[in-house]
Design a protein around this motif. Sequence first.
Motif, PDB file in Angstrom:
ATOM      1  N   PHE A 299     129.798 -12.623  77.700  1.00 49.36           N
ATOM      2  CA  PHE A 299     130.585 -11.884  76.714  1.00 49.36           C
ATOM      3  C   PHE A 299     132.071 -12.146  76.917  1.00 49.36           C
ATOM      4  CE2 PHE A 299     126.641  -9.580  76.429  1.00 49.36           C
ATOM      5  CZ  PHE A 299     126.594  -9.124  75.116  1.00 49.36           C
ATOM      6  N   PHE A 300     132.738 -12.544  75.844  1.00 47.95           N
ATOM      7  CA  PHE A 300     134.190 -12.704  75.845  1.00 47.95           C
ATOM      8  C   PHE A 300     134.730 -11.891  74.669  1.00 47.95           C
ATOM      9  CE2 PHE A 300     132.365 -16.436  77.816  1.00 47.95           C
ATOM     10  CZ  PHE A 300     133.097 -16.554  78.990  1.00 47.95           C
ATOM     11  N   LEU A 301     134.609 -10.575  74.772  1.00 41.43           N
ATOM     12  CA  LEU A 301     134.992  -9.650  73.713  1.00 41.43           C
ATOM     13  C   LEU A 301     135.990  -8.634  74.252  1.00 41.43           C
ATOM     14  CD1 LEU A 301     131.460  -8.852  72.176  1.00 41.43           C
ATOM     15  CD2 LEU A 301     133.026 -10.700  71.560  1.00 41.43           C
ATOM     16  N   TYR A 302     136.450  -7.794  73.371  1.00 36.45           N
ATOM     17  CA  TYR A 302     137.280  -6.661  73.758  1.00 36.45           C
ATOM     18  C   TYR A 302     136.462  -5.385  73.610  1.00 36.45           C
ATOM     19  CZ  TYR A 302     141.043 -10.067  73.528  1.00 36.45           C
ATOM     20  OH  TYR A 302     141.826 -11.179  73.743  1.00 36.45           O
ATOM     21  N   GLU A 303     136.948  -4.309  74.205  1.00 35.14           N
ATOM     22  CA  GLU A 303     136.155  -3.087  74.306  1.00 35.14           C
ATOM     23  C   GLU A 303     135.625  -2.611  72.961  1.00 35.14           C
ATOM     24  OE1 GLU A 303     137.557   0.159  76.554  1.00 35.14           O
ATOM     25  OE2 GLU A 303     138.243  -1.027  78.245  1.00 35.14           O
ATOM     26  N   GLU A 304     136.433  -2.708  71.928  1.00 37.51           N
ATOM     27  CA  GLU A 304     136.024  -2.170  70.624  1.00 37.51           C
ATOM     28  C   GLU A 304     134.992  -3.043  69.923  1.00 37.51           C
ATOM     29  OE1 GLU A 304     139.837  -4.570  70.072  1.00 37.51           O
ATOM     30  OE2 GLU A 304     139.028  -3.110  71.498  1.00 37.51           O
ATOM     31  N   GLU A 305     134.635  -4.188  70.495  1.00 36.73           N
ATOM     32  CA  GLU A 305     133.722  -5.118  69.833  1.00 36.73           C
ATOM     33  C   GLU A 305     132.281  -5.023  70.319  1.00 36.73           C
ATOM     34  OE1 GLU A 305     136.899  -8.703  68.854  1.00 36.73           O
ATOM     35  OE2 GLU A 305     135.899  -8.701  70.807  1.00 36.73           O
ATOM     36  N   PHE A 306     131.967  -4.055  71.192  1.00 31.92           N
ATOM     37  CA  PHE A 306     130.638  -3.960  71.790  1.00 31.92           C
ATOM     38  C   PHE A 306     129.688  -3.019  71.051  1.00 31.92           C
ATOM     39  CE2 PHE A 306     132.928  -5.729  75.381  1.00 31.92           C
ATOM     40  CZ  PHE A 306     132.000  -6.606  75.922  1.00 31.92           C
ATOM     41  N   GLU A 307     130.112  -2.497  69.930  1.00 30.31           N
ATOM     42  CA  GLU A 307     129.341  -1.457  69.262  1.00 30.31           C
ATOM     43  C   GLU A 307     127.925  -1.909  68.898  1.00 30.31           C
ATOM     44  OE1 GLU A 307     128.594   2.289  68.070  1.00 30.31           O
ATOM     45  OE2 GLU A 307     130.416   1.553  69.085  1.00 30.31           O
ATOM     46  N   ALA A 308     127.736  -3.177  68.572  1.00 31.93           N
ATOM     47  CA  ALA A 308     126.434  -3.649  68.086  1.00 31.93           C
ATOM     48  C   ALA A 308     125.457  -4.001  69.207  1.00 31.93           C
ATOM     49  CB  ALA A 308     126.632  -4.872  67.190  1.00 31.93           C
ATOM     50  N   SER A 326     133.444  -2.045  77.490  1.00 36.71           N
ATOM     51  CA  SER A 326     133.588  -0.597  77.319  1.00 36.71           C
ATOM     52  C   SER A 326     132.667   0.171  78.246  1.00 36.71           C
ATOM     53  CB  SER A 326     133.288  -0.216  75.862  1.00 36.71           C
ATOM     54  OG  SER A 326     131.919  -0.392  75.569  1.00 36.71           O
ATOM     55  N   LYS A 327     133.095   1.350  78.621  1.00 32.79           N
ATOM     56  CA  LYS A 327     132.307   2.247  79.458  1.00 32.79           C
ATOM     57  C   LYS A 327     130.994   2.616  78.754  1.00 32.79           C
ATOM     58  CE  LYS A 327     132.828   6.817  81.680  1.00 32.79           C
ATOM     59  NZ  LYS A 327     132.683   6.459  83.097  1.00 32.79           N
ATOM     60  N   ALA A 328     131.056   2.802  77.449  1.00 32.09           N
ATOM     61  CA  ALA A 328     129.852   3.150  76.687  1.00 32.09           C
ATOM     62  C   ALA A 328     128.827   2.019  76.705  1.00 32.09           C
ATOM     63  CB  ALA A 328     130.238   3.492  75.252  1.00 32.09           C
ATOM     64  N   ALA A 329     129.306   0.776  76.592  1.00 34.81           N
ATOM     65  CA  ALA A 329     128.389  -0.365  76.604  1.00 34.81           C
ATOM     66  C   ALA A 329     127.697  -0.489  77.952  1.00 34.81           C
ATOM     67  CB  ALA A 329     129.152  -1.649  76.270  1.00 34.81           C
ATOM     68  N   ASN A 348     137.239  -3.625  83.390  1.00 34.59           N
ATOM     69  CA  ASN A 348     136.801  -2.471  82.609  1.00 34.59           C
ATOM     70  C   ASN A 348     137.952  -1.575  82.208  1.00 34.59           C
ATOM     71  OD1 ASN A 348     135.997   0.704  83.160  1.00 34.59           O
ATOM     72  ND2 ASN A 348     134.673  -0.334  81.681  1.00 34.59           N
ATOM     73  N   GLY A 349     138.878  -1.400  83.071  1.00 33.68           N
ATOM     74  CA  GLY A 349     139.965  -0.470  82.777  1.00 33.68           C
ATOM     75  C   GLY A 349     140.088   0.548  83.905  1.00 33.68           C
ATOM     76  N   LEU A 350     140.622   1.711  83.583  1.00 33.68           N
ATOM     77  CA  LEU A 350     140.903   2.714  84.612  1.00 33.68           C
ATOM     78  C   LEU A 350     139.913   3.861  84.616  1.00 33.68           C
ATOM     79  CD1 LEU A 350     144.793   2.846  84.271  1.00 33.68           C
ATOM     80  CD2 LEU A 350     143.417   1.523  85.882  1.00 33.68           C
ATOM     81  N   GLN A 351     138.842   3.783  83.825  1.00 34.89           N
ATOM     82  CA  GLN A 351     137.820   4.821  83.837  1.00 34.89           C
ATOM     83  C   GLN A 351     136.774   4.491  84.898  1.00 34.89           C
ATOM     84  OE1 GLN A 351     136.842   4.473  79.531  1.00 34.89           O
ATOM     85  NE2 GLN A 351     137.271   6.669  79.456  1.00 34.89           N
ATOM     86  N   THR A 352     136.468   5.436  85.769  1.00 40.06           N
ATOM     87  CA  THR A 352     135.482   5.179  86.815  1.00 40.06           C
ATOM     88  C   THR A 352     134.102   4.977  86.197  1.00 40.06           C
ATOM     89  OG1 THR A 352     135.133   7.550  87.106  1.00 40.06           O
ATOM     90  CG2 THR A 352     136.728   6.481  88.565  1.00 40.06           C
ATOM     91  N   LEU A 353     133.324   4.095  86.809  1.00 44.96           N
ATOM     92  CA  LEU A 353     132.000   3.732  86.294  1.00 44.96           C
ATOM     93  C   LEU A 353     130.884   4.328  87.135  1.00 44.96           C
ATOM     94  CD1 LEU A 353     132.730  -0.044  85.558  1.00 44.96           C
ATOM     95  CD2 LEU A 353     132.966   1.909  84.020  1.00 44.96           C
TER      96      LEU A 353
END
Length: 434
Positions: A299-308, A326-329, A348-353
Motif C-alpha cells: 500500500f502506498f496511500l494516505y490515511e484517508e484513502e483506506f476506506e474501501a 489509518s488507525k481504523a484500517a 501511522n502517526g501519533l495515535q497509539t496502536l
Amino acid sequence: MKRNSVSVVNKIVESSPAVKQPKVGFYSSLSHTHMHTVLLDWGSLPHHVVLRIFQYLPLIDRARASSVCRKWNEVFHIPDLWRKFEFELNQSATSYFKSTHPDLIQQIIKKHATHLQYVSLKVDSSTESAEAACDILSQLVNCSLQTLGLISTAKPSFMNVSKSHFVSALTVVFVNSKSLSSVKIEDTPVDDPSLKILVANNSDTLRLLKMSSCPHVSSDGILCIADHCQGLRELALNYYILSDELLLALSNETHVRLEHLRIDVVSENPGQVEFHTIKKQSWDALIKHSPGVNVVMYFFLYEEEFEAFFREETPVTNLYFGRSVSKAALGRIGLNCPRLIELVVCANGLQTLDDELICIAECCKNLTALGLSECEVSCSAFVDFVRRCGKRLTHLSIMEDVLIPDGNYNLDEIHTEVSKYLGRIWFPDVLPIW
C-alpha cells in the motif's frame, strides 16, 4: 607470472661466505619455498576455477584480467561467463552508478548474444537511458533468454519512451526467446498485444511475471496469461486491474494455480480517495482454486484513502504499508485478515496502536513477522502482543522510538520481558546516529 624464488635463494647461499654448512632443515625450507612458488602460478589454474573467479569480478576487472595470459583470455570467452549480464545505462551528469561502455555493449551483442540467458537492464531517471535500453533489446535477435528484468533506479523512465518504440523492442525478445521463465517489466508501457506475443512463444516456460504500474495492460491481458501459461506461479499487478470478474476468471478450473499474487495499491491520481472494493465471494473463489496462494499487498496511500479496504474478509498473507496507514484500517485488519503472516507498518502517526495490535495478535493466528516504524505502541501493549503470539514470531523488527514507556515497563526493561516470551534474546532496533 612465476617468480623463481629458488634460484634467487641459491645465489644468496652461494655468494655468502658466512653460510658454508647449511643446517639440515634448510633444504626442506627450500622445498617448501618451491611448493609455494608453484601455488603462486595462477596461470596454471584449471579453466573451471578461473571461470568461477571471473564470475565474481566486476566487468572492468574481468576484462583487465583477460589480458594477463592466454589461458585467462580463453576463459574470458567461455560462453558460461556470459550467460548472465546486467547492462547499466545512465547519463553521467545525473547518475551515481557507472554506465556500461557502448563499445562493450556492442561486443556483447555481436559475440555473446547467443550465450545470454539472464539479462537485466538498469536505467536511471533519464529518457535517454531508457531509449538506450530499448535499442539493446531490439538487437537481441539471436538470444534465447530465460530471465529478463527492466529496472528503473529512480522514477520510471521507461514510461517516457514512446509506447511503439518500447513495445517493438520488447517484442524482439519475446519472439526470439522461447524459454522465458521470469519477466519483470514493471513501470513500463507494455500492453495486451505484446503480452499475447509473450504467451505465444513462451507459454510452456513462463513462471513469474511482474508488471505492476503498467497502465496499458488490462484484465484481458491478464486473462490471456492465465489461459495459456499453466506453469505461471507468481504474478504481480496493480489494484486498478483487479476486479471481481478477474478473480473469478483466475479461479476457473482451466486456469493457472498461483503460488504468489502481489498487488500494488497506489493512487492513480494525487488526492484520490475512492477505490473499488473486492467482494468476499471473489476472494473465496481464488483461495478455493489456489489454496496455498500467498496474497501480498503493498500500500502506498494516505490515511484517508483506506476506506474501501478490509471491510470484508480478505485472504491477504503479507501486508506492507509504505506510507501512513489509518488507525481504523489497522483495526479492520485484525478482524478481517485471518491468513495474515507478515505485517509491516512504516508510518501511522501519533495515535497509539495498542488495541489494534492486540486484536491482530488474537485474530491472526498465522502471524509470524511484524515490523513497526514511525508509529507508537505502549510498552505494556507490546509485551502483551508478544505474549499472545509467543514463539511463533520468528521476525520482530521494532524501532526503539515506537515503544512508549509506561507505568509497567521502560525501554531498559522491555527487552528482557519480550525475550522471555520469544524464547530468544531480543532488542528493539535503533537508528545509527551518523
